[in-house]
Design a protein around this motif. Sequence first.
Motif: not given
Lengths: 147, 94, 797, 498, 114, 132, 157
Positions: A36-37, C643, C716, C722-733, D64, E56
């Motif tokens: 996540h980070d 990623d 994000s 989360g700091r990994n924006v791509v991951n936040v998009i994937l698991v949330d947005f 969202w 990031l």
Amino acid sequence: MKPRRFNMRSLILNTGSTLLLPLLVLFSLFLLLRGHDEPGGGFIGGLVAAAAVALKLFAEDYKAARDMLRVHPLQLVGVGLVLAALASLPALLVGQSFFTAQWWLVDLPIFGELKLSTPLLFDIGVFLGVIGTVLTVVFTLAEAEHS
Amino acid sequence: MSPILDYTLWVCFAVLSVALFFALWRLFKGPTLPDRVVALELIASMTVGIIGLYAIRTGRDAFIDVAMVLAITAFLSAIGFARYLEKGSHRDDH
Amino acid sequence: MLIAVLSCFILACFAPWLHRLGGRQSGWLLSVLPAALFVYFASLLPEVSQGGQLQFAYPWFPGLQIQLSFLVDGLSLLFALLITGIGFFILVYGGRYLEGHQSLGRFYIFLLGFMGSMLGLVLSDNLISLFVFWELTTVTSFMLIGFNHEQEDARKKAHQGLMVTVMGGLALMTGFIMLGLAAGSFELSTILASGTLTEHSLYLPMLLLILLGTFTKSAQTPFHFWLPNAMAAPTPVSAYLHSATMVKAGVYLMARLHPSLGGSEAWLLILSLFGAVTMVTGIFLASRATGVKRVLAYSTVMALGTLTMLLGLGTEKAALAAVTFLLAHALYKGALFMIAGILDHSAGVKDFRDASGLRASMPITTVVAILASLSLAGIIPLFGFVGKELLLEAVLTASIWQIGLTIATLVANIMVVLVAAIMALKPWFGPQIETPKKPHDPNVALLVGPALLAVLGLVFGLAPALAGNGILTAAASAVYGQPVTIGLSLWHGINLPLMLTISSLIFGLIMYRFWAGWRHITRFMQTAEKFGPEVIYERLMLGMTTFASWQTKTLQNGYLRNYLITTLGTVIIIVGWALLRVNQLELDINFSDIKVHEFAIVALLILSAIIAVMVRSFLAAVAMLGALGFGVALLYVFFSAVDVGITQVLVETITVLLLVLVLYRLPEFRSLSSSANRIRDAIIAGITGLLMTVLILAITSARQLEGISDYFLQNSGPLGHGRNVVNVILVDFRALDTLGEIFVLALVAIGVYAMIHLRTGALPVTNSDRRAAFTFRRSQKEKMKADEQAQKEGEAS
Amino acid sequence: MEVLVALPIIIPLLLGAISLTVLSNHNAQRWIGAVGTALLLISSIALLFQTKDHGIQVLEVGSWPAPFGIVLVSDMLGAIMVVLACITGFATALYSLKTVRKRFERFGYYPLLHLLLAGVNGAFLTGDIFNLYVWFEVLLVASFALLILGGERAQMEGAIKYVTLNLLSSALFLTAIGLTYGLVGTLNMADIAVKLGSVDDQKMVTVIGSLFLIAFAIKAAAFPLFFWLPASYHTPQVAVSAIFAGLLTKVGVYALYRVFTLIFTADTGFTHEILLWIAILTMLTGVLGAAAQFEIRRILSFHIISQIGYMILGLALFTPLAIIGGVFYIMHHIIVKANLFLVAGLIYRLRGSFELKKLGGLYKDHPGLAILFLIPALSLAGVPPLSGFFAKFILIKAGVEASAWWAVGVALLVGLLTLFSMIKIWNEAFWKGTPEPAPAIPAPTRNALLYWTIGILAAMTVAIGIFAQPIYVMAEMAAHQLLNPSIYIEAVLGGQTP
Amino acid sequence: MTTLMAILIGTFYAAAIYMMLRRSVVKLVIGLILLSNAANLLIFTVAGLERGIPPLIPKGQDVIAGAAADPLAQAVILTSIVIGFGVLAFAVVLIHRACEVVQTDDMNEMKGTD
Amino acid sequence: MITDILAALFVLAGSFFMLVASLGVFRMPDLLTRMHATTKSGVLGAGLIMCGVMLFFIDSSVTLKALAVMAFTTLTSPIAAHAIGRAGYFIGVPLWHKTIKDELHGRYDEETHVLHSSAAQKEAQEENSSQN
Amino acid sequence: MNVLLSNLVLALIWAALTDTMNAGGIVIGFFIAYLVLILVFRQHPDVRQYRLRVPRMFSFVVFFTKELVMANLKVAYDVLTPIHLMKPGVIAMPLRAESDMEISMLANAISLTPGSLSLDVSSDRKVLYVHVMYLDNEEEVMNELKRLETKILRVMR
Ligand code: NA
Ligand code: NA
């Protein structure tokens, strides 16, 4: 030269795999949890974990890899799916839109703040699903070699 | 970043680029599958190196993560090929 | 009114059950309904004969202005009475005729269904609901024609009749749609009230389409062939559908629409021409036929042609002649068909040549047959005479082609007399010959229908005003569009029509004397029929299926590469065409910002791709793919996609593993394509690639808007934790995408698992399979030998 | 009640996941299959009424806001399609209870079925172009897996073509999405529609549109891109063929409707003209393909293609009535086509063959089945007063109004040839006497459930014809929304564009 | 750089299609791999290329200070890589089985179903 | 500044060894000699560049990652080399003609892939198995 | 091995306690824990062995790095010069190493050191087949390899 039930029987490779396997698994968990980070996440972690089991299969044989995994990979897929689908539902209980992220921040003495959340649960579902899928394919093909 | 490092990085990129083509040539030429796999392994290593250079170049350590994953998984394809060959399956490469 | 129409369908649903209940008398039991309906419609006579109209409307499909609306005027009531009246006799007759037949229950279903459809057709005020009933008559008649469905001929004939009438039906529907558009309504009463449409721009297409529908249904030349073929149906069906009712549906419709569509030159020309030709053709063919039902069927064609011609002429007299002729024809033709059935049923006679001298054993039948035939021949004082006189009068006063039409009518009449003579004399008189069954007069159920109809022909002939005032004038008025003032009478004095009638009688009887010779003289028709419309129809059908097979074999040829080429060709043509239409195609070409490592990697990738394509080894290609994957991952890294880069590396590695796992089972590399094919493929591939390049450059130079991605960079952290924006998009947005994605993976897992484990004996079975398997195994063996050889050499060196 | 929008996706996803975890428990699989799809059907009907009564329903997934997150949008078209999918799903599940063998169940038949439905519903409901791609892939892979279930040679051969051509379509779709994103930087369809509208050169937009057109036309099996369908649809289990026949191509048609009413509407002179010719040729080649076949499933497969032509025709004519006709046609067709395949399956159970030459005597021996065949068959051919008649009627009326004479002519001809094929089946399989020697019958079980399933679908076919008005009203609402994209955009973006 | 990438992607598409047009099913798979790569790179390129600024957020911060590469495009590509991988895995096993059942890898001999 | 120069030296050295490796793979006469080049130079090159990375960033987490990369390459590279070399030898990839000695020749059991420690041991084993 | 594990755990605890959970913290923690261990538990046999192992490990790492560089320079020379100077060959090296781990560590180390590449271990674990690049003097090469084996065994045992 005919294909047959096959084991590479390489001591070096076997030892290498026993050494690398825990490393790969640990690494995959690391990638999963930091996703996540930092770069990583369920899919990446899952692929690494699956690669670990695949290494076992390649270094030893299909049976060893199956035994190591214990469960059938399809079951992993099922559990992964259920987890991922379940991660979408808690929001409904609190009256929010489907899939709205829920965060529970837990303070732990040594590890510091622990971020439990539905996205994490979801990512774990992805992780298991990926492992399950890759291994289903790999195992199935490996099994088919003998038939 | 100091100009020396900057310049060095440029040279390094150039060197590795040239190196990549030598490896690619072996990958293309073979003559046997193991030769190709060796070349592939080397390309993976060089990819690790290029990523390292690029991380320095941009000052972003996040790129090292790619190198990390590459370093620990790239050898799997070599193992795969090796297993394939040892199984005595037919080959079409010589 | 709705109940009146629907009652037939409802009864049809219960018919098999009632059939079982009624046993031998089931025909009588079921005929209660048409009888009751006849009485009901008759009760409307007084009002309608005064020129009144009754309208009933029930909502159905308002969205398309379709309602179940009914219009009762002279024309529709005439038909309704014919349908229910003759329907009554047919049910009685049919119940006995098919007694003991295992499918009698189904016969009732379709007959009643047909009756309901026919009623609906003639009573409908709404064009579309009329069409619905129209098609229902087609379908029910299909089921009835194919009643003896285990005979291939019956199936074929049913199919033919269906195709021809449905073709017309579809044209009719289109015509109706145009009519509705032109008149602004689908309600006949509205359309008829709004005056003529002959000046409308859609008039001609609409007219042609509607006429195509009516001509096919009413068996006008060149569509006449299906009608005699429909005689594959049991005789009660022929008597009902193919003489009295269904085939007249087309005539009904032309009559119905005459006020709106008639009166134009096109109408006049087309109808009178086709009508006259049909008339002559029909009766000529009838004069040559020997099968009892066939003769009657062709003479029906003649009658339909006559009616069409009369409607084409469109005068007041013609209108009256048409409805009179129609009624007369319905009466005698219904009777004659039932007699034909009796001949078959009681004596086993299907062909006139097989029957002679039956009058002794079948006296009542003989009398009825003679009575009906006299009406057919148009001999005073039967009703047919009234019709024929009116017909001749109408023709003589026609506005075009007077002489031609008159001659045609005269010729037709001569042969009608011949046919009538055949029917009235051939089976009954002369020496008695052996028949397949012992001849006898049939049961009352079989006789009551023809007898009553024949007698009715006599009654109306003697008192034409009974029919005229009762219904025919009203019907003719509906056809004519204005009140018709001419009355009906048996005797018009000694005039030209009478002369013509008498002369046709004489010539007709002479022809009967030389009937066999006539058939001999006209045997050239057998050759001519090879170019006739039926053959054309069959050729068309054959041509269609041949073309279909050819087309399918050409398109769906089994070669995947051809499918791909077609698909890609479509891409190239359509997308390329769209691209050429762009006014000023700006391509964002800029080589100045390329870094050395980027250039190197791209060059490496291009080389790898080309090599992967050209390399003559699967394994080498797979290894090449591995290198290519690393290169692509590097590009992702160079342009900040961490990623993605990691994923690319992993996916590439595992893909190679999978390929390696399956490759050992696959055959070795072979060069399968010719070089011409390769060049063709290279060209297609090259153009597609170029197209993509151009698209990218065009899009990147055309982009002008800020996207939504900034939102993710901004939110994000604060909202996505989360700091990994791509991951936040994937698991949330965009977690829903990812959810779908892992379900894709799960499906792959299930599919792969099932594919390998779920095997049903899939061994090669056909010869070509065995050959293929053999070649495969041989090549494997050769390969192994070569391998061993190579290894020996390797060890030696 | 926003959650209703998500239920048609959540329910089958959960059912699929749960079925997968209890793969070896046959009874559980069946119960989940039957009860689950029934629940799904109920929820979809609720959604349809909700949409009908309260306008377009929008659910922002994960809270969202559009256009940033993914939205699920239920407009009339979407809701109608979902209901149809769920009807087909339910019927197939019921039919499968008695026809799908245990080992197929063990190898994931039910999970595949559920996930296929999830994919189909997801495609119908999503308001996001990339999410549409994802659902397309879900249903595609589910269909891959269902297609090869059984592992016979024909299945493998068919599957390779099916897979390859569909993957090519996916790649084109993805390319088109990429180019769209490159141009406007957004993925929400409503947002794309708004932003593409302000692009200077609308002809550039058309270029992207033409890529979408081809990608979806492949999925819809339109001319000349249909090859994958006749190559594969006759190979799997009949229940699978039925759900494929009913649903899969319609997803492509749906996507065409969605994209070419919402997004690419500026250059209809080009795009819809192409669609018109595609429609005409699709109708024609499909029906001719069927005329050349003598195997029931192949005949039916080719007819899918020709019917797709009618649906595309509705879109191509692009008048309110034409769109209504297209939507009506889809509604009618899904039920009829699925049913015909189910009937074919029953014929197989009774006679052991799909080959017309080897069939016969069914009219005499199984009059009930004969009626159950005739209803959908005649409806397919457009015989009134069945559902297919009004479907064709509306389209032809629209064609006449638009003076599209070629289209009208071909539509009529194809109707005739459809009847030709249906009567061919009828004559050979039903009317013809039982051929000697009678073919070996694998499992001559007469099962009431199968008859009931087919009967319910047949009743719907009759009902759509006889009670066409309410169906028409829904199609009209759908068409109204489709032809006024601002309604959709307003509902999704709340009237303000970011 | 976009120009160069466009050329590269065009080459990928061309190579992929050429491979798919071969008669061997194995090459078909290679073609599919290339095709998937091409489509992903296309999205990546048209979304805009940014050097060295991954999306990031630095430790301890809440938002990225300056510009960054388009995270949405990356997420989309990631999803599409995964889907492509899954589909490819299926295709690989499919051709494996098909070759086993049909006993050849020549597509021209696989036309029994049309 | 100093670390930058050090880093520059390291990456330059690393790149140099990478080049050597690829030249080796390009130029060396047979599979095994090529593998000598890649196994050692690949690991060293990557390791040196990672040292450069460590020196440039001077950050503990980067250092850990760089060390991890070094460890991973060092661990996996020889294993891969072993697998390929063995496989190559087993399938009979020809050795360079100037190879002066091959003690591995004939020691593999083609069927079982058992590798014998000497010719005598192989014979003994084979005799044993044929008696069984 | 247990001792190494304890050492690592202690290092982590140290890092956690001093709030220096990073590379530097862990390395410092490792050394402090190592000192503590060898001082506090010096009677324990395992620890006594472990006491030596850590310095040996470090010296091996240094030695090994040097070897690696040397290996490369030698190969580099041959690669870069036009004529191949090598005299390659495969030799069988008798093994002293016994356990799987020892053998494979040795094999890997050999692969990474100058001019030698492990091919395979015989199935009875008695012989390691090594490809040697400069087989001018087989005895010398063999001795070199044995020295390496000794060093590794000292670290491992
Ligand atoms: Na993911
Ligand atoms: Na060495």
